[in-house]
Enzyme design. Structure first.
Site, PDB file in Angstrom:
ATOM      1  N   GLU A   1       0.814  -1.211   0.000  1.00 63.34           N
ATOM      2  CA  GLU A   1       0.000   0.000   0.000  1.00 63.34           C
ATOM      3  C   GLU A   1       0.851   1.267   0.000  1.00 63.34           C
ATOM      4  O   GLU A   1       0.476   2.274  -0.618  1.00 63.34           O
ATOM      5  CB  GLU A   1      -0.947   0.005   1.213  1.00 63.34           C
ATOM      6  CG  GLU A   1      -2.103  -0.963   1.122  1.00 63.34           C
ATOM      7  CD  GLU A   1      -1.696  -2.399   1.375  1.00 63.34           C
ATOM      8  OE1 GLU A   1      -0.599  -2.632   1.946  1.00 63.34           O
ATOM      9  OE2 GLU A   1      -2.468  -3.315   0.995  1.00 63.34           O
TER      10      GLU A   1
ATOM     11  N   HIS B   1     -10.161  -6.022   8.171  1.00 64.79           N
ATOM     12  CA  HIS B   1     -10.827  -5.752   6.908  1.00 64.79           C
ATOM     13  C   HIS B   1     -12.027  -4.808   7.069  1.00 64.79           C
ATOM     14  O   HIS B   1     -12.331  -4.044   6.163  1.00 64.79           O
ATOM     15  CB  HIS B   1     -11.305  -7.053   6.254  1.00 64.79           C
ATOM     16  CG  HIS B   1     -10.206  -7.894   5.681  1.00 64.79           C
ATOM     17  ND1 HIS B   1      -9.201  -8.414   6.442  1.00 64.79           N
ATOM     18  CD2 HIS B   1      -9.958  -8.285   4.409  1.00 64.79           C
ATOM     19  CE1 HIS B   1      -8.375  -9.112   5.679  1.00 64.79           C
ATOM     20  NE2 HIS B   1      -8.817  -9.044   4.429  1.00 64.79           N
TER      21      HIS B   1
END
Length: 325
Positions: free
Chosen positions: A60, A129
């Protein structure tokens, strides 16, 4: 008009902007050939080619750095963070770089980056998540934070986000991706950022909310109507900047309010909304402004989600406290 799920509306918005502007680039983990973990980019790699819709390494921080670099060369990046719980890996790029870019360069450069990412509970995902981390973004000056609750809003808001010259964090609640369909124009249209929507008119109480909690709030309002209470529901749609005018106008009409968020009480943006109401409309209030939130604990494992997440019954209970104050 076509009947679309939210995920279809998001794909349609991406396709629209890829066609409209050759500088729009879509990239992230598995967004290319596979079309993304939720298929939000399905078919776009084939239609527009690997130079404009492409996969990145599982990093990321690299995705964020790439987006910043591309803006200096005139591109309009639309990176995806596969799940927003992974945002900590790219926080420096978002909060330390993108959010400051226009200021740091003396308005010489801007950062037209739209970061898309799924989030939210109720779908029993693995740890890291589902977390509602939108408060971290809303507390970063220089960022716009958008959270749609319907397919129609998702398409219009995403097109507006991609066209915006400042960085936008566009968060998509996983529970809403395929939970219902709505009529969505097949042609392009925009919805202004920073403008809330009154999803339901009422006169006795205002519920201020966003994301999946919009639907729980509407359900609670419908149940309360059966008991003789007229409840207004405001969908913030953009949580930074807040549409203060719409919030205050509603509170001055109903004289009572609650704020609903899926995030923990110490997180999210509910406290800021309450503070703004107190600053600007405290003399219009006939009861304290209360909050409906998740508990102040670490996000639980999937088995505990049903008892941890707020729902329409929690909203009704809090609404009655305010109505009966």
């Amino acid at each position: 008009m076509a009947q679309m799920t939210m995920i279809q509306a998001i794909t349609d918005a991406l396709r629209t902007e890829l066609r409209n502007d050759e500088n729009v680039l879509v990239f992230g983990e598995d967004v290319g050939v596979n079309g993304g973990v939720f298929r939000a980019t399905e078919g776009l790699h084939k239609e527009f080619g690997e130079d404009r819709v492409f996969d990145t390494p599982l990093a990321e921080s690299g995705i964020g750095g790439l987006a910043i670099g591309l803006t200096t060369q005139g591109f309009r990046p639309v990176p995806e963070i596969q799940f927003f719980g992974f945002v900590f890996e790219v926080m420096d790029s978002i909060s330390g770089q993108m959010a400051r870019w226009r200021f740091r360069t003396g308005n010489t450069f801007n950062a037209p980056i739209t970061i898309r990412s799924p989030f939210g509970g109720g779908v029993f995902t693995p740890e890291m998540h589902a977390d509602s981390l939108e408060g971290l973004m809303a507390q970063t000056p220089g960022l716009k934070v958008v959270i749609p609750s319907t397919p129609y809003d998702a398409k219009g808001l995403l097109i507006s986000s991609i066209r915006d010259n400042d960085p936008v964090v566009f968060l998509e609640h996983m529970k809403l991706y395929r939970s219902f369909r709505q009529e969505v124009p097949e042609e392009e249209y925009t919805i202004p950022l920073g403008k809330a929507d009154v999803k339901r008119e009422g006169t006795d109480l205002t519920i201020i909310t966003y994301g999946a909690m919009v639907h729980d709030s509407i359900k609670a309002a419908e149940e309360l109507e059966k008991e003789g209470h007229s409840v207004e529901v405001i969908d913030l749609r953009t949580i930074s900047p807040l549409d203060i005018e719409t919030i205050i106008a509603s509170v001055e009409k109903t004289n009572r309010a609650i704020v609903v968020q899926e995030a923990q009480k110490q997180a999210g943006i509910a406290a800021n909304v309450v503070a703004e109401i107190n600053d600007r409309a405290i003399l219009s209030l006939e009861a304290p402004v209360l909050r409906v939130t998740a508990p102040d604990t670490v996000y639980p494992f999937a088995q505990a989600e049903p008892v941890w997440l707020p729902n329409h019954k929690d909203i009704m209970e809090t609404a009655k406290k305010v109505l009966e104050f």
